[in-house]
Design a protein around this motif. Sequence first.
Motif, PDB file in Angstrom:
ATOM      1  N   VAL A  88      12.073 -14.160  30.470  1.00 16.93           N
ATOM      2  CA  VAL A  88      10.758 -13.812  29.921  1.00 16.93           C
ATOM      3  C   VAL A  88      10.737 -14.007  28.414  1.00 16.93           C
ATOM      4  O   VAL A  88       9.764 -14.525  27.844  1.00 16.93           O
ATOM      5  CB  VAL A  88      10.392 -12.360  30.289  1.00 16.93           C
ATOM      6  N   MET A  89      11.798 -13.612  27.748  1.00 18.10           N
ATOM      7  CA  MET A  89      11.902 -13.764  26.293  1.00 18.10           C
ATOM      8  C   MET A  89      11.763 -15.228  25.885  1.00 18.10           C
ATOM      9  O   MET A  89      10.998 -15.565  24.969  1.00 18.10           O
ATOM     10  CB  MET A  89      13.232 -13.192  25.814  1.00 18.10           C
ATOM     11  N   VAL A  90      12.484 -16.115  26.555  1.00 16.74           N
ATOM     12  CA  VAL A  90      12.462 -17.524  26.183  1.00 16.74           C
ATOM     13  C   VAL A  90      11.111 -18.165  26.506  1.00 16.74           C
ATOM     14  O   VAL A  90      10.543 -18.912  25.685  1.00 16.74           O
ATOM     15  CB  VAL A  90      13.595 -18.282  26.902  1.00 16.74           C
ATOM     16  N   LEU A  91      10.565 -17.888  27.684  1.00 19.13           N
ATOM     17  CA  LEU A  91       9.280 -18.478  28.057  1.00 19.13           C
ATOM     18  C   LEU A  91       8.160 -17.986  27.158  1.00 19.13           C
ATOM     19  O   LEU A  91       7.252 -18.746  26.807  1.00 19.13           O
ATOM     20  CB  LEU A  91       8.966 -18.151  29.523  1.00 19.13           C
ATOM     21  N   ALA A  92       8.197 -16.719  26.767  1.00 18.58           N
ATOM     22  CA  ALA A  92       7.189 -16.199  25.844  1.00 18.58           C
ATOM     23  C   ALA A  92       7.269 -16.922  24.504  1.00 18.58           C
ATOM     24  O   ALA A  92       6.248 -17.187  23.862  1.00 18.58           O
ATOM     25  CB  ALA A  92       7.369 -14.697  25.651  1.00 18.58           C
ATOM     26  N   GLY A  93       8.483 -17.251  24.084  1.00 20.13           N
ATOM     27  CA  GLY A  93       8.636 -18.021  22.857  1.00 20.13           C
ATOM     28  C   GLY A  93       8.028 -19.413  22.963  1.00 20.13           C
ATOM     29  O   GLY A  93       7.406 -19.912  22.011  1.00 20.13           O
ATOM     30  N   LEU A  94       8.186 -20.040  24.116  1.00 23.74           N
ATOM     31  CA  LEU A  94       7.582 -21.359  24.333  1.00 23.74           C
ATOM     32  C   LEU A  94       6.062 -21.277  24.287  1.00 23.74           C
ATOM     33  O   LEU A  94       5.401 -22.103  23.648  1.00 23.74           O
ATOM     34  CB  LEU A  94       8.049 -21.916  25.679  1.00 23.74           C
ATOM     35  N   PHE A  95       5.485 -20.278  24.952  1.00 23.11           N
ATOM     36  CA  PHE A  95       4.031 -20.122  24.957  1.00 23.11           C
ATOM     37  C   PHE A  95       3.513 -19.817  23.555  1.00 23.11           C
ATOM     38  O   PHE A  95       2.429 -20.270  23.175  1.00 23.11           O
ATOM     39  CB  PHE A  95       3.619 -19.007  25.921  1.00 23.11           C
ATOM     40  N   ALA A  96       4.285 -19.038  22.784  1.00 21.69           N
ATOM     41  CA  ALA A  96       3.865 -18.717  21.425  1.00 21.69           C
ATOM     42  C   ALA A  96       3.858 -19.957  20.539  1.00 21.69           C
ATOM     43  O   ALA A  96       2.995 -20.111  19.672  1.00 21.69           O
ATOM     44  CB  ALA A  96       4.778 -17.653  20.834  1.00 21.69           C
ATOM     45  N   ALA A  97       4.814 -20.844  20.742  1.00 23.78           N
ATOM     46  CA  ALA A  97       4.895 -22.053  19.923  1.00 23.78           C
ATOM     47  C   ALA A  97       3.686 -22.956  20.117  1.00 23.78           C
ATOM     48  O   ALA A  97       3.297 -23.685  19.193  1.00 23.78           O
ATOM     49  CB  ALA A  97       6.177 -22.821  20.248  1.00 23.78           C
ATOM     50  N   TYR A  98       3.071 -22.909  21.293  1.00 25.79           N
ATOM     51  CA  TYR A  98       1.900 -23.740  21.573  1.00 25.79           C
ATOM     52  C   TYR A  98       0.604 -22.937  21.556  1.00 25.79           C
ATOM     53  O   TYR A  98      -0.448 -23.460  21.891  1.00 25.79           O
ATOM     54  CB  TYR A  98       2.042 -24.422  22.936  1.00 25.79           C
ATOM     55  N   GLY A  99       0.678 -21.669  21.189  1.00 25.67           N
ATOM     56  CA  GLY A  99      -0.511 -20.827  21.181  1.00 25.67           C
ATOM     57  C   GLY A  99      -1.485 -21.210  20.083  1.00 25.67           C
ATOM     58  O   GLY A  99      -1.116 -21.828  19.073  1.00 25.67           O
ATOM     59  N   ALA A 100      -2.748 -20.812  20.257  1.00 23.76           N
ATOM     60  CA  ALA A 100      -3.777 -21.087  19.264  1.00 23.76           C
ATOM     61  C   ALA A 100      -3.493 -20.310  17.986  1.00 23.76           C
ATOM     62  O   ALA A 100      -3.169 -19.131  18.020  1.00 23.76           O
ATOM     63  CB  ALA A 100      -5.158 -20.723  19.815  1.00 23.76           C
ATOM     64  N   GLU A 101      -3.640 -20.988  16.856  1.00 27.87           N
ATOM     65  CA  GLU A 101      -3.324 -20.384  15.569  1.00 27.87           C
ATOM     66  C   GLU A 101      -4.364 -19.331  15.202  1.00 27.87           C
ATOM     67  O   GLU A 101      -5.563 -19.492  15.442  1.00 27.87           O
ATOM     68  CB  GLU A 101      -3.284 -21.473  14.485  1.00 27.87           C
ATOM     69  N   VAL A 144       9.341 -17.578  11.518  1.00 30.85           N
ATOM     70  CA  VAL A 144       9.078 -18.227  10.236  1.00 30.85           C
ATOM     71  C   VAL A 144       8.730 -19.706  10.420  1.00 30.85           C
ATOM     72  O   VAL A 144       7.835 -20.238   9.757  1.00 30.85           O
ATOM     73  CB  VAL A 144      10.297 -18.085   9.301  1.00 30.85           C
ATOM     74  N   ALA A 145       9.412 -20.375  11.348  1.00 33.49           N
ATOM     75  CA  ALA A 145       9.234 -21.823  11.511  1.00 33.49           C
ATOM     76  C   ALA A 145       8.127 -22.163  12.496  1.00 33.49           C
ATOM     77  O   ALA A 145       7.098 -22.739  12.117  1.00 33.49           O
ATOM     78  CB  ALA A 145      10.554 -22.445  11.960  1.00 33.49           C
ATOM     79  N   ALA A 146       8.300 -21.827  13.755  1.00 32.09           N
ATOM     80  CA  ALA A 146       7.364 -22.265  14.791  1.00 32.09           C
ATOM     81  C   ALA A 146       6.030 -21.536  14.730  1.00 32.09           C
ATOM     82  O   ALA A 146       4.983 -22.121  14.996  1.00 32.09           O
ATOM     83  CB  ALA A 146       7.995 -22.073  16.170  1.00 32.09           C
ATOM     84  N   LEU A 147       6.057 -20.245  14.371  1.00 30.35           N
ATOM     85  CA  LEU A 147       4.822 -19.475  14.388  1.00 30.35           C
ATOM     86  C   LEU A 147       4.108 -19.520  13.045  1.00 30.35           C
ATOM     87  O   LEU A 147       2.953 -19.938  12.969  1.00 30.35           O
ATOM     88  CB  LEU A 147       5.116 -18.028  14.807  1.00 30.35           C
ATOM     89  N   ALA A 148       4.769 -19.078  11.974  1.00 32.51           N
ATOM     90  CA  ALA A 148       4.126 -19.071  10.662  1.00 32.51           C
ATOM     91  C   ALA A 148       4.121 -20.438  10.001  1.00 32.51           C
ATOM     92  O   ALA A 148       3.334 -20.673   9.077  1.00 32.51           O
ATOM     93  CB  ALA A 148       4.806 -18.051   9.752  1.00 32.51           C
ATOM     94  N   ARG A 149       5.003 -21.327  10.435  1.00 32.09           N
ATOM     95  CA  ARG A 149       5.095 -22.686   9.894  1.00 32.09           C
ATOM     96  C   ARG A 149       5.350 -22.695   8.386  1.00 32.09           C
ATOM     97  O   ARG A 149       4.717 -23.434   7.629  1.00 32.09           O
ATOM     98  CB  ARG A 149       3.836 -23.485  10.236  1.00 32.09           C
TER      99      ARG A 149
END
Length: 301
Positions: A161-174, A236-241
């Motif tokens: 769940v932790m890893v998949l949630a990270g994947l969904f967050a990386a492609y989530g709407a900003e 810092v990287a994938a979410l906040a860019r």
Amino acid sequence: MIHPDQVAEMLYPALTTSKPGPIPTVIPNPTHYQLSSETAHRTLWVLFAAMTLFSAVFALLSWNVPVSKRVYHVTTTAVTLASALAYFGMAAGHASSLSCHAVRDRHGHGLPDTFHDECRQVYWARYVDWVLTTPLVLLNLCLLAGVDGAHTLMALIANVVMVLAGLFAAYGAEGTAQKWGWFVIACLGYVFVVWHVGLHGTRAVQNKAARVSKLWASLAIYTLALWAAYPIVWGVAALARKTNVDTEVVIYAVLDVLAKPIFGLWLLVSHRAIAETNIELGGYWSQGLPAEGRIRIGEED
């Protein structure tokens, strides 16, 4: 006699002669891309070679070990081998895609706002790697401590769940609750992993020899502390860019080397030196299905 309009023209010539000009045209900014460069590509190829080399080393370490005692050898080899395949896909350029979101540009002075896209390269194969390899690392810790099957399974599910949630967050709407909501879910998954492995592992390993307990504590603290760095880099990287893709790739490469081959080498070398860590599995694991009771079609009585 002077007409009033003539007086106005003489006193305020700018007001009477100037005409409103056309409204300035607002040109939207072009799309901004955050892509990897040669630095990231070289790093990915180096990691592919390193993970492949460690896979061969782990396989050789199991050469003289009976099949019934190869549990840790199989899991550690599978971890680095799956990671090697993921890094090959990323290095070859076939395991990433763009995550884009619209950014508002405010011009002021009565001019209308415009929008431009910001697209960042996301290596989705990294998440496939993690969803396959991190449960095996947790399985090693649970087997070493002697955690029961129920809590082991719950820890593995929380990890997925932790890893998949990270994947969904990386492609989530900003700028929406969607992206950061998935991030919170991933962090909660990590808390559950620490809870099940750390708490129940500590209780279970107390029934084992002191050398095993010390080894497990060292590996568990090392792994769980190292994993805490992943969501920080990820946020810092994938979410906040806030960092470029090259920096993200290099940091993850260092963390992956520490979390997978270094962990595996530490476990296997210590396992060989501490006899109490042996887990001997018989039955189907080492001998396959029994031959008795099989029905053979066409066999004469």
